[in-house]
Design an enzyme around this catalytic site. Structure first.
Site, PDB file in Angstrom:
ATOM      1  N   ASP A  38      39.978  48.561  36.661  1.00 45.57           N
ATOM      2  CA  ASP A  38      40.299  49.016  35.299  1.00 45.57           C
ATOM      3  C   ASP A  38      41.681  49.678  35.247  1.00 45.57           C
ATOM      4  O   ASP A  38      42.146  50.226  36.244  1.00 45.57           O
ATOM      5  CB  ASP A  38      39.211  50.002  34.843  1.00 45.57           C
ATOM      6  N   ASN A  40      44.577  48.131  33.618  1.00 49.10           N
ATOM      7  CA  ASN A  40      45.729  47.228  33.498  1.00 49.10           C
ATOM      8  C   ASN A  40      46.519  47.491  32.219  1.00 49.10           C
ATOM      9  O   ASN A  40      47.749  47.479  32.218  1.00 49.10           O
ATOM     10  CB  ASN A  40      45.263  45.764  33.475  1.00 49.10           C
ATOM     11  N   ARG A  42      46.698  50.267  30.389  1.00 52.06           N
ATOM     12  CA  ARG A  42      47.427  51.546  30.427  1.00 52.06           C
ATOM     13  C   ARG A  42      48.643  51.473  31.361  1.00 52.06           C
ATOM     14  O   ARG A  42      49.683  52.067  31.094  1.00 52.06           O
ATOM     15  CB  ARG A  42      46.480  52.685  30.866  1.00 52.06           C
ATOM     16  N   TRP A  43      48.508  50.707  32.428  1.00 54.61           N
ATOM     17  CA  TRP A  43      49.635  50.520  33.358  1.00 54.61           C
ATOM     18  C   TRP A  43      50.802  49.878  32.607  1.00 54.61           C
ATOM     19  O   TRP A  43      51.950  50.293  32.746  1.00 54.61           O
ATOM     20  CB  TRP A  43      49.190  49.635  34.523  1.00 54.61           C
ATOM     21  N   ARG A  51      50.109  44.343  27.192  1.00 53.61           N
ATOM     22  CA  ARG A  51      48.931  44.532  28.052  1.00 53.61           C
ATOM     23  C   ARG A  51      48.791  43.414  29.089  1.00 53.61           C
ATOM     24  O   ARG A  51      48.376  43.657  30.228  1.00 53.61           O
ATOM     25  CB  ARG A  51      47.655  44.598  27.199  1.00 53.61           C
ATOM     26  N   HIS A  55      47.682  42.798  33.269  1.00 52.34           N
ATOM     27  CA  HIS A  55      46.692  41.873  33.851  1.00 52.34           C
ATOM     28  C   HIS A  55      47.347  41.002  34.919  1.00 52.34           C
ATOM     29  O   HIS A  55      46.748  40.693  35.947  1.00 52.34           O
ATOM     30  CB  HIS A  55      46.077  40.984  32.763  1.00 52.34           C
ATOM     31  N   GLU A  85      31.422  42.188  27.214  1.00 47.24           N
ATOM     32  CA  GLU A  85      31.946  42.947  26.062  1.00 47.24           C
ATOM     33  C   GLU A  85      33.449  42.707  25.855  1.00 47.24           C
ATOM     34  O   GLU A  85      33.992  43.038  24.807  1.00 47.24           O
ATOM     35  CB  GLU A  85      31.701  44.454  26.269  1.00 47.24           C
ATOM     36  N   ARG A  89      38.062  41.783  22.547  1.00 47.15           N
ATOM     37  CA  ARG A  89      39.523  42.014  22.564  1.00 47.15           C
ATOM     38  C   ARG A  89      40.258  40.959  21.743  1.00 47.15           C
ATOM     39  O   ARG A  89      39.699  39.892  21.449  1.00 47.15           O
ATOM     40  CB  ARG A  89      40.014  41.999  24.013  1.00 47.15           C
ATOM     41  N   LEU A 149      34.766  36.472  54.387  1.00 44.06           N
ATOM     42  CA  LEU A 149      34.484  37.286  53.200  1.00 44.06           C
ATOM     43  C   LEU A 149      33.984  36.439  52.030  1.00 44.06           C
ATOM     44  O   LEU A 149      34.556  35.377  51.737  1.00 44.06           O
ATOM     45  CB  LEU A 149      35.789  37.985  52.772  1.00 44.06           C
ATOM     46  N   ARG A 212      32.489  55.728  34.170  1.00 38.46           N
ATOM     47  CA  ARG A 212      31.328  55.011  33.646  1.00 38.46           C
ATOM     48  C   ARG A 212      31.198  53.656  34.336  1.00 38.46           C
ATOM     49  O   ARG A 212      32.078  53.218  35.060  1.00 38.46           O
ATOM     50  CB  ARG A 212      31.421  54.857  32.124  1.00 38.46           C
ATOM     51  N   GLU A 225      26.951  53.843  46.813  1.00 41.88           N
ATOM     52  CA  GLU A 225      27.808  55.027  46.825  1.00 41.88           C
ATOM     53  C   GLU A 225      28.942  54.788  45.829  1.00 41.88           C
ATOM     54  O   GLU A 225      29.533  53.713  45.807  1.00 41.88           O
ATOM     55  CB  GLU A 225      28.386  55.258  48.232  1.00 41.88           C
TER      56      GLU A 225
HETATM   57  C1  IPE Z   1      35.225  47.188  32.484  1.00 44.16           C
HETATM   58  O1  IPE Z   1      36.398  47.675  31.935  1.00 44.16           O
HETATM   59  C2  IPE Z   1      35.279  45.694  32.594  1.00 44.16           C
HETATM   60  C3  IPE Z   1      36.194  45.164  33.591  1.00 44.16           C
HETATM   61  C4  IPE Z   1      36.913  45.855  34.428  1.00 44.16           C
HETATM   62  C5  IPE Z   1      36.259  43.734  33.655  1.00 44.16           C
HETATM   63  P1  IPE Z   1      36.558  47.923  30.375  1.00 44.16           P
HETATM   64  O2  IPE Z   1      37.934  48.423  30.170  1.00 44.16           O
HETATM   65  O3  IPE Z   1      36.149  46.732  29.606  1.00 44.16           O
HETATM   66  O4  IPE Z   1      35.477  49.077  30.118  1.00 44.16           O
HETATM   67  P2  IPE Z   1      35.399  50.196  28.985  1.00 44.16           P
HETATM   68  O5  IPE Z   1      35.563  49.520  27.662  1.00 44.16           O
HETATM   69  O6  IPE Z   1      36.502  51.161  29.248  1.00 44.16           O
HETATM   70  O7  IPE Z   1      34.053  50.814  29.192  1.00 44.16           O
HETATM   71  C1  IPE Z   2      40.917  46.072  33.194  1.00 44.28           C
HETATM   72  O1  IPE Z   2      41.972  46.659  32.535  1.00 44.28           O
HETATM   73  C2  IPE Z   2      40.885  44.563  33.023  1.00 44.28           C
HETATM   74  C3  IPE Z   2      39.808  44.103  32.147  1.00 44.28           C
HETATM   75  C4  IPE Z   2      38.909  44.836  31.567  1.00 44.28           C
HETATM   76  C5  IPE Z   2      39.739  42.671  31.914  1.00 44.28           C
HETATM   77  P1  IPE Z   2      41.931  47.003  30.990  1.00 44.28           P
HETATM   78  O2  IPE Z   2      42.482  45.865  30.237  1.00 44.28           O
HETATM   79  O3  IPE Z   2      40.588  47.456  30.571  1.00 44.28           O
HETATM   80  O4  IPE Z   2      42.953  48.219  30.945  1.00 44.28           O
HETATM   81  P2  IPE Z   2      42.801  49.572  30.133  1.00 44.28           P
HETATM   82  O5  IPE Z   2      41.485  50.159  30.494  1.00 44.28           O
HETATM   83  O6  IPE Z   2      42.878  49.206  28.683  1.00 44.28           O
HETATM   84  O7  IPE Z   2      43.938  50.408  30.594  1.00 44.28           O
HETATM   85 MG    MG Z   3      39.679  49.226  30.563  1.00 48.94          MG
END
Ligand code: IPE
Ligand code: IPE
Ligand code: MG
Length: 265
Positions: A38, A40, A42-43, A51, A55, A85, A89, A149, A212, A225
């Site tokens: 998670d 990507n 915000r990075w 965004r 990715h 979910e 997007r 792996l 979460r 863990e």
């Molecule tokens: C969880 O990240 C799903 C993946 C990393 C693929 P999200 O960014 O979708 O989760 P929420 O919305 O912050 O809970």
């Molecule tokens: C995780 O990064 C990748 C996926 C959920 C597909 P996000 O796209 O959720 O990045 P943030 O959480 O918005 O920073």
């Molecule tokens: Mg996210």
């Protein structure tokens, strides 16, 4: 005081990644590591980039972490790439994310084959575009005989959907007389899940500071863990994975019982 701190800092030996790997390999290694990759978006935002740039960078990290997991003799690395979910997007972001498996495998499949990595997937194929499905299927087929792996992508995966599908299949089997209700136990239920061919994760990592689970492997992580870090996925390095494994090795897994040493008292 300041001098003392500086002395302590400078006298501390910098340990290389190779040395840390060597140390980590002396203790039990998690058999299955699952990662919620998670952060990507915000990075990218921090760099004033779209965004999807986050990715794209995230995909490069997948390669690096896969290679390290293979080197650490980890049996399974499950990567949460797209949740049930994530369809919420914007379309252009979903389209980009759905293009990534093809791009990733297009670039790295020869390397994965060379490194004896076996590609697998969990998730529902139904909404995944044909070109993505084909790319993943090709990788699964071409790596099916590999014994290193297991690189397991969770793509269009949701823990609740998986459990509901299992319940439906179990109900059918009970209804048509193939399964007795009294035979439904943990093991039997696990066999109806998409992960039936894998052990449960020993270590679950989530990056980006969110605390979460976001509908990931709800059944399977009962005794995993958990390890959380504020680091955003595109900033995740080999050193972070080693740090997580080191933390895992310091944990005492009791599964509701008591530590084996204490049981002797
Ligand atoms: C969880 O990240 C799903 C993946 C990393 C693929 P999200 O960014 O979708 O989760 P929420 O919305 O912050 O809970
Ligand atoms: C995780 O990064 C990748 C996926 C959920 C597909 P996000 O796209 O959720 O990045 P943030 O959480 O918005 O920073
Ligand atoms: Mg996210």
């Amino acid at each position: 005081m300041l001098n003392k701190i500086n002395f302590w800092k400078s006298s501390r030996k910098t340990v290389s990644i190779d040395e840390r790997i060597e140390q980590v390999l002396k203790l039990p290694i998690p058999k299955h590591i699952a990662i919620i990759m998670d952060g990507n978006g915000r990075w990218a935002k921090k760099r004033a980039l779209p965004r999807i740039a986050g990715h794209h960078e995230g995909m490069r990290i997948v390669r690096k972490i896969t290679m390290l997991a293979n080197r650490l003799n980890i049996d399974t690395l499950t990567l949460y790439a797209f949740s049930t979910e994530n369809w919420k997007r914007p379309k252009h972001e979903v389209d980009y994310l759905m293009g990534l498996p093809e791009e990733f495998l297009g670039n790295f499949l020869p390397e994965l084959i060379e490194e004896n990595v076996k590609v697998c997937m969990i998730g529902n194929n139904n909404r995944i575009p044909e070109h993505t499905r084909r790319a993943v299927e090709k990788a699964i087929v071409e790596t099916s005989a590999n014994t290193g792996l297991k690189l397991n992508f969770a793509l269009n995966y949701g823990g609740r959907a998986e459990i509901l599908d299992a319940v439906k299949e179990i109900s059918k089997d009970v209804k048509n007389g193939n399964l007795d209700i009294s035979d439904i136990n943990d093991e039997a239920f696990s066999n109806y899940l998409m992960t039936h061919f894998l052990s449960d994760p020993d270590l679950l990592i989530r990056t980006s500071g969110e605390l979460r689970i976001s509908n990931f492997m709800l059944w399977q992580i009962a005794y995993s863990e958990l390890w959380f870090t504020d680091v955003l996925w595109p900033d995740f390095t080999e050193a972070h994975l080693i740090e997580a494994v080191e933390a895992y090795q310091r944990r005492s897994r009791r599964y509701g019982g008591i530590h084996s040493e204490e049981s002797k008292k």
